[in-house]
Scaffold this active site. Structure first.
Site, PDB file in Angstrom:
ATOM      1  N   LYS A 206     -27.160 -41.853 -76.925  1.00  0.00           N
ATOM      2  CA  LYS A 206     -25.902 -41.615 -76.190  1.00  0.00           C
ATOM      3  C   LYS A 206     -25.905 -40.202 -75.616  1.00  0.00           C
ATOM      4  O   LYS A 206     -25.496 -39.988 -74.477  1.00  0.00           O
ATOM      5  CB  LYS A 206     -24.691 -41.774 -77.120  1.00  0.00           C
ATOM      6  CG  LYS A 206     -24.442 -43.189 -77.527  1.00  0.00           C
ATOM      7  CD  LYS A 206     -23.442 -43.872 -76.607  1.00  0.00           C
ATOM      8  CE  LYS A 206     -23.159 -45.246 -77.144  1.00  0.00           C
ATOM      9  NZ  LYS A 206     -22.700 -46.213 -76.224  1.00  0.00           N
TER      10      LYS A 206
ATOM     11  N   LYS B  51     -32.709 -54.194 -75.188  1.00  0.00           N
ATOM     12  CA  LYS B  51     -32.226 -55.142 -76.189  1.00  0.00           C
ATOM     13  C   LYS B  51     -31.080 -55.996 -75.621  1.00  0.00           C
ATOM     14  O   LYS B  51     -30.263 -55.483 -74.858  1.00  0.00           O
ATOM     15  CB  LYS B  51     -31.712 -54.311 -77.374  1.00  0.00           C
ATOM     16  CG  LYS B  51     -31.368 -55.083 -78.603  1.00  0.00           C
ATOM     17  CD  LYS B  51     -30.726 -54.186 -79.651  1.00  0.00           C
ATOM     18  CE  LYS B  51     -29.262 -53.990 -79.372  1.00  0.00           C
ATOM     19  NZ  LYS B  51     -28.446 -53.566 -80.507  1.00  0.00           N
TER      20      LYS B  51
ATOM     21  N   LYS C  15     -24.311 -57.174 -77.092  1.00  0.00           N
ATOM     22  CA  LYS C  15     -22.987 -57.733 -76.785  1.00  0.00           C
ATOM     23  C   LYS C  15     -22.153 -56.794 -75.926  1.00  0.00           C
ATOM     24  O   LYS C  15     -21.255 -57.210 -75.229  1.00  0.00           O
ATOM     25  CB  LYS C  15     -22.211 -58.133 -78.042  1.00  0.00           C
ATOM     26  CG  LYS C  15     -22.283 -57.167 -79.218  1.00  0.00           C
ATOM     27  CD  LYS C  15     -21.539 -57.717 -80.421  1.00  0.00           C
ATOM     28  CE  LYS C  15     -22.143 -57.345 -81.756  1.00  0.00           C
ATOM     29  NZ  LYS C  15     -22.605 -56.017 -82.005  1.00  0.00           N
TER      30      LYS C  15
HETATM   31  P1  TYM Z   1     -24.667 -55.031 -84.755  1.00  0.00           P
HETATM   32  O1  TYM Z   1     -23.314 -55.620 -84.685  1.00  0.00           O
HETATM   33  O2  TYM Z   1     -25.122 -54.186 -83.616  1.00  0.00           O
HETATM   34  O3  TYM Z   1     -25.700 -56.194 -84.930  1.00  0.00           O
HETATM   35  C1  TYM Z   1     -25.547 -57.174 -85.953  1.00  0.00           C
HETATM   36  C2  TYM Z   1     -26.904 -57.694 -86.379  1.00  0.00           C
HETATM   37  O4  TYM Z   1     -27.544 -58.345 -85.274  1.00  0.00           O
HETATM   38  C3  TYM Z   1     -28.814 -57.750 -85.052  1.00  0.00           C
HETATM   39  N1  TYM Z   1     -29.058 -57.732 -83.600  1.00  0.00           N
HETATM   40  C4  TYM Z   1     -30.162 -58.196 -83.030  1.00  0.00           C
HETATM   41  N2  TYM Z   1     -31.255 -58.769 -83.557  1.00  0.00           N
HETATM   42  C5  TYM Z   1     -32.225 -59.166 -82.691  1.00  0.00           C
HETATM   43  N3  TYM Z   1     -32.148 -58.996 -81.357  1.00  0.00           N
HETATM   44  C6  TYM Z   1     -31.058 -58.427 -80.781  1.00  0.00           C
HETATM   45  N4  TYM Z   1     -31.001 -58.285 -79.455  1.00  0.00           N
HETATM   46  C7  TYM Z   1     -30.000 -57.991 -81.631  1.00  0.00           C
HETATM   47  N5  TYM Z   1     -28.804 -57.399 -81.419  1.00  0.00           N
HETATM   48  C8  TYM Z   1     -28.247 -57.237 -82.634  1.00  0.00           C
HETATM   49  C9  TYM Z   1     -28.687 -56.328 -85.617  1.00  0.00           C
HETATM   50  O5  TYM Z   1     -29.930 -55.777 -85.945  1.00  0.00           O
HETATM   51  C10 TYM Z   1     -27.844 -56.557 -86.835  1.00  0.00           C
HETATM   52  O6  TYM Z   1     -28.602 -57.012 -87.930  1.00  0.00           O
HETATM   53  N6  TYM Z   1     -24.083 -51.181 -87.891  1.00  0.00           N
HETATM   54  C11 TYM Z   1     -24.342 -52.616 -87.829  1.00  0.00           C
HETATM   55  C12 TYM Z   1     -23.326 -53.431 -88.592  1.00  0.00           C
HETATM   56  C13 TYM Z   1     -23.183 -53.012 -90.002  1.00  0.00           C
HETATM   57  C14 TYM Z   1     -24.060 -53.375 -91.079  1.00  0.00           C
HETATM   58  C15 TYM Z   1     -23.512 -52.719 -92.236  1.00  0.00           C
HETATM   59  C16 TYM Z   1     -25.226 -54.125 -91.174  1.00  0.00           C
HETATM   60  C17 TYM Z   1     -22.196 -52.229 -90.502  1.00  0.00           C
HETATM   61  N7  TYM Z   1     -22.389 -52.054 -91.854  1.00  0.00           N
HETATM   62  C18 TYM Z   1     -24.098 -52.849 -93.492  1.00  0.00           C
HETATM   63  C19 TYM Z   1     -25.828 -54.249 -92.440  1.00  0.00           C
HETATM   64  C20 TYM Z   1     -25.281 -53.603 -93.582  1.00  0.00           C
HETATM   65  C21 TYM Z   1     -24.304 -53.029 -86.358  1.00  0.00           C
HETATM   66  O7  TYM Z   1     -23.784 -52.322 -85.523  1.00  0.00           O
HETATM   67  O8  TYM Z   1     -24.855 -54.248 -86.123  1.00  0.00           O
END
Ligand code: TYM
Length: 329
Positions: free
Chosen positions: A111, A193, A196
């Site tokens: 960022k 990547k 969303k």
């Molecule tokens: P987030 O919401 O960005 O993504 C959620 C999960 O989806 C996976 N992911 C992907 N995997 C493959 N290809 C993609 N294009 C793709 N986009 C997203 C992410 O790797 C993730 O596993 N900070 C985390 C959420 C979180 C969390 C936690 C996860 C908060 N606390 C504790 C595990 C444990 C996040 O922003 O994920």
């Protein structure tokens, strides 16, 4: 039974990347592990969200968790903000984390390098909230896509530091990264990547997209002029991404997909990928609509909250005693 925990931050509609990189694995793991899966709603507000839209995205995400096959009898499904201990432990952990460590976090650095100047303090420190999410529950494993690996690694560092300073308190968690589906790329720019929060939604397949939308996006996916179906993310990122998507949906090795479509042209292959994605999402979408007509989601979150609170409250007392801020026996 070993414990596993993970979450998704619904800043938008959940994508095929979220499903193949995370959600699908949560469902597969729920029989083998004591599973905790939550909606990381506090994480969503590190960047401003329109309140009405946010509430809709959170509700849809919780419903999609269940529609994808998470079973409330097996997994504890809850909303992060229902368990106040997350934010309290997060503050305690932030007092055991150095600025230098936060400055090294890729998402923050990205960022800054993009010239973003309106970053919030919450965005900067969010890895300590993520560490709290994980450490409160003594999770042994954290299944995540590739982009979250660094956050699990800093969680390990914080846990180890705390254990060394105050004696063994936290389980040091391991990240679990899937072999296929760990990094699904954008269809319109396969060097990025699938995300969303991407403004260009032509490159993103949402879990609730109609079959016609899915087909249109996949048929229009950016590829190359080599006209050869082979897995080479460097030279052929678009085709390699489609191969990865098919392999992850079908739970087969990448080599298997390559062998099956070696002689096909891109048009035929894209149509086949679209069909596989449509078949993967159709039963989930049907179940989503059913659950929307019931109170299953609300009931699941209520039960999840009660169970998660019990565990988190106990851990937080232990932590507060260790660091000396709890003055009662
Ligand atoms: P987030 O919401 O960005 O993504 C959620 C999960 O989806 C996976 N992911 C992907 N995997 C493959 N290809 C993609 N294009 C793709 N986009 C997203 C992410 O790797 C993730 O596993 N900070 C985390 C959420 C979180 C969390 C936690 C996860 C908060 N606390 C504790 C595990 C444990 C996040 O922003 O994920």
């Amino acid at each position: 039974m070993k414990r596993m925990l993970s979450g998704i931050k619904p800043t938008g509609e959940l994508t095929l990347g979220n499903y193949l990189g995370a959600l699908k694995h949560f469902v597969n793991y729920q029989d083998t592990y004591e599973m905790f899966v939550f909606i990381a709603n506090l994480h969503t507000i590190t960047v401003y969200q329109d309140p009405k839209q946010l509430a809709k995205h959170l509700k849809d995400a919780a419903t999609l968790y269940l529609a994808s096959g998470l079973d409330p009898e097996k997994a504890t499904v809850f909303l992060q903000s229902d368990v106040l201990e997350h934010t309290q432990l997060s503050f305690i952990l932030s007092c055991n984390t150095y600025l230098g460590e936060m400055n090294r976090m890729t998402q923050y650095k990205d960022k800054v390098s993009q010239g973003e100047t309106n970053l919030t303090v919450g965005f900067y420190s969010y890895p300590t909230l993520m560490a709290a999410d994980i450490l409160l529950y003594d999770a042994d494993f954290v299944p995540v896509g590739n982009d979250q690996k660094q956050h699990v690694e800093i969680t390990r560092d914080i846990a180890e530091r705390f254990n060394n300073r105050y004696s063994k308190t936290f389980v040091v968690p391991e990240p679990l990264i899937p072999i296929a589906g760990a990094r699904i790329m954008s269809l319109s720019d396969p060097t990025k990547k699938m995300s969303k929060s991407d403004a260009d939604n032509k490159g993103v397949i949402y879990m609730l997209d109609s079959p016609a939308q899915i087909k249109k996006k996949i048929v229009a996916a950016k590829t190359d002029s080599l006209n050869k179906i082979q897995y080479d993310p460097e030279k052929q990122p678009g085709i390699s991404n489609l191969i990865q998507i098919m392999a992850a949906c079908q739970e087969v090795p990448i080599a298997h997909v390559v062998a099956a479509y070696e002689d096909a042209n891109y048009g035929t292959f894209k149509k086949a990928v679209a069909e596989v994605v449509i078949d993967t999402l159709a039963p989930i979408q049907a179940r989503y609509h059913e659950i929307n007509q019931s109170d299953l989601m609300e009931k699941t979150l209520a039960a999840g909250k009660a169970k998660a609170q019990r565990i988190a409250a106990k851990k937080l007392v232990e932590v507060q005693k260790k660091i000396g801020i709890e003055i009662r026996e």
